[in-house]
Design a protein around this motif. Sequence first.
Motif, PDB file in Angstrom:
ATOM      1  N   UNK A  65      -0.592  -3.257  -4.411  1.00  0.00           N
ATOM      2  CA  UNK A  65      -1.305  -2.228  -4.918  1.00  0.00           C
ATOM      3  C   UNK A  65      -0.668  -0.763  -4.052  1.00  0.00           C
ATOM      4  N   UNK A  66       0.457  -1.186  -3.410  1.00  0.00           N
ATOM      5  CA  UNK A  66       1.138  -0.320  -3.076  1.00  0.00           C
ATOM      6  C   UNK A  66       2.650   0.081  -4.959  1.00  0.00           C
ATOM      7  N   UNK A  67       2.549  -1.179  -5.243  1.00  0.00           N
ATOM      8  CA  UNK A  67       3.402  -1.354  -6.701  1.00  0.00           C
ATOM      9  C   UNK A  67       2.582  -0.418  -7.838  1.00  0.00           C
ATOM     10  N   UNK A  68       0.941  -1.325  -8.387  1.00  0.00           N
ATOM     11  CA  UNK A  68       0.263  -0.852  -8.667  1.00  0.00           C
ATOM     12  C   UNK A  68      -0.973  -0.264  -8.765  1.00  0.00           C
ATOM     13  N   UNK A  69      -1.110   0.802  -8.239  1.00  0.00           N
ATOM     14  CA  UNK A  69      -2.221   1.304  -7.723  1.00  0.00           C
ATOM     15  C   UNK A  69      -3.574   1.151  -8.415  1.00  0.00           C
ATOM     16  N   UNK A  70      -4.478   0.716  -7.455  1.00  0.00           N
ATOM     17  CA  UNK A  70      -5.345   0.329  -7.708  1.00  0.00           C
ATOM     18  C   UNK A  70      -5.888  -1.436  -8.269  1.00  0.00           C
ATOM     19  N   UNK A  71      -4.514  -2.203  -8.210  1.00  0.00           N
ATOM     20  CA  UNK A  71      -4.999  -3.416  -8.327  1.00  0.00           C
ATOM     21  C   UNK A  71      -5.732  -4.329  -8.252  1.00  0.00           C
ATOM     22  N   UNK A  72      -6.124  -3.951  -6.629  1.00  0.00           N
ATOM     23  CA  UNK A  72      -7.139  -4.984  -5.839  1.00  0.00           C
ATOM     24  C   UNK A  72      -7.717  -3.765  -5.578  1.00  0.00           C
ATOM     25  N   UNK A  73      -9.130  -3.714  -5.677  1.00  0.00           N
ATOM     26  CA  UNK A  73     -10.500  -2.899  -5.343  1.00  0.00           C
ATOM     27  C   UNK A  73     -10.562  -2.964  -3.655  1.00  0.00           C
ATOM     28  N   UNK A  74     -10.059  -4.149  -3.615  1.00  0.00           N
ATOM     29  CA  UNK A  74     -11.047  -4.508  -2.284  1.00  0.00           C
ATOM     30  C   UNK A  74     -10.134  -5.112  -1.043  1.00  0.00           C
ATOM     31  N   UNK A  75      -9.556  -5.141  -0.143  1.00  0.00           N
ATOM     32  CA  UNK A  75      -8.620  -6.602   0.919  1.00  0.00           C
ATOM     33  C   UNK A  75      -9.567  -7.043   1.479  1.00  0.00           C
ATOM     34  N   UNK A  76      -9.868  -7.775   1.367  1.00  0.00           N
ATOM     35  CA  UNK A  76     -11.243  -8.727   2.267  1.00  0.00           C
ATOM     36  C   UNK A  76     -10.348  -8.424   3.828  1.00  0.00           C
ATOM     37  N   UNK A  77     -10.871  -8.546   4.606  1.00  0.00           N
ATOM     38  CA  UNK A  77      -9.642  -8.207   5.899  1.00  0.00           C
ATOM     39  C   UNK A  77     -10.431  -9.786   6.322  1.00  0.00           C
ATOM     40  N   UNK A  86      -9.740 -15.032  -2.028  1.00  0.00           N
ATOM     41  CA  UNK A  86      -9.711 -14.320  -3.273  1.00  0.00           C
ATOM     42  C   UNK A  86      -8.415 -12.837  -3.251  1.00  0.00           C
ATOM     43  N   UNK A  87      -8.176 -12.773  -1.320  1.00  0.00           N
ATOM     44  CA  UNK A  87      -6.904 -11.890  -1.800  1.00  0.00           C
ATOM     45  C   UNK A  87      -5.879 -11.919  -2.617  1.00  0.00           C
ATOM     46  N   UNK A  88      -5.412 -13.368  -1.851  1.00  0.00           N
ATOM     47  CA  UNK A  88      -4.012 -13.937  -2.394  1.00  0.00           C
ATOM     48  C   UNK A  88      -4.132 -13.530  -4.259  1.00  0.00           C
ATOM     49  N   UNK A  89      -5.232 -14.788  -3.949  1.00  0.00           N
ATOM     50  CA  UNK A  89      -6.088 -14.470  -5.575  1.00  0.00           C
ATOM     51  C   UNK A  89      -6.113 -13.113  -6.772  1.00  0.00           C
ATOM     52  N   UNK A  90      -6.485 -12.143  -5.959  1.00  0.00           N
ATOM     53  CA  UNK A  90      -6.071 -10.441  -6.593  1.00  0.00           C
ATOM     54  C   UNK A  90      -5.246 -10.528  -6.818  1.00  0.00           C
ATOM     55  N   UNK A  91      -3.563 -11.181  -5.403  1.00  0.00           N
ATOM     56  CA  UNK A  91      -3.041 -10.915  -5.821  1.00  0.00           C
ATOM     57  C   UNK A  91      -2.012 -11.072  -6.807  1.00  0.00           C
ATOM     58  N   UNK A  92      -1.853 -12.073  -7.345  1.00  0.00           N
ATOM     59  CA  UNK A  92      -1.395 -13.496  -8.524  1.00  0.00           C
ATOM     60  C   UNK A  92      -2.193 -12.792  -9.536  1.00  0.00           C
ATOM     61  N   UNK A  93      -3.586 -12.361  -9.461  1.00  0.00           N
ATOM     62  CA  UNK A  93      -3.397 -11.642 -10.704  1.00  0.00           C
ATOM     63  C   UNK A  93      -2.841  -9.897 -11.108  1.00  0.00           C
TER      64      UNK A  93
END
Length: 138
Positions: A65-77, A86-93
Motif C-alpha cells: 500500500x505504501x508502494x502502490x496506494x490502494x492495492x489492499x483495500x482492507x488489511x486483516x488484523x 488473505x493478507x499474504x495473497x493480497x500482497x502477492x496480487x
Amino acid sequence: MNRAAKSGLAAETHAKVNAKYDESQAAEVLEWIKEVLKEDLDTSGDADNFYETLKNGQVLCRLINTLKPGSVKKIQTSAMAFKCMENINAFVTGAKACGVSDTEVFQTVDLWERQNLNSVVICLQALGRKVGTTKPEQ
C-alpha cells in the motif's frame, strides 16, 4: 500446525529448499521494508525473525500500500489463519500489479506454512527492483 514431519524424499527436498535461504539477503529485505514503511522492524535475517515479522501478512500489505496506494483495500488484523493468508495473497496480487513476474512471486503457503522463505526473499527483491526504490541487492 499439526502436520506430520516430512520424511524421505519430501524431507530431502524441503532441506534443499531451506538451504537456499540466505540470512544476509533476508536482513537486507527487512531493512528495505523498514526504510519504505518508516517503521521500527527487527531486521535480523535469521529465518525465525523473518518468518515472525511477515507471517500474518500485515507488514506486507502495508508495504504494498505504501508502494502502490490502494492495492489492499482492507488489511486483516485477525490472527485467524485464513485472514492472515488473505493478507499474504493480497500482497502477492499487489506485487504482480507492480510488475513482479509469476516466476518471482511466492505461493501463500511458502510463507504461511514456512515452506520456502527463500522464495519470499526473491519476491521482495524483485518488488524492490520493479518499484525503483532503494532496494535490497541480490
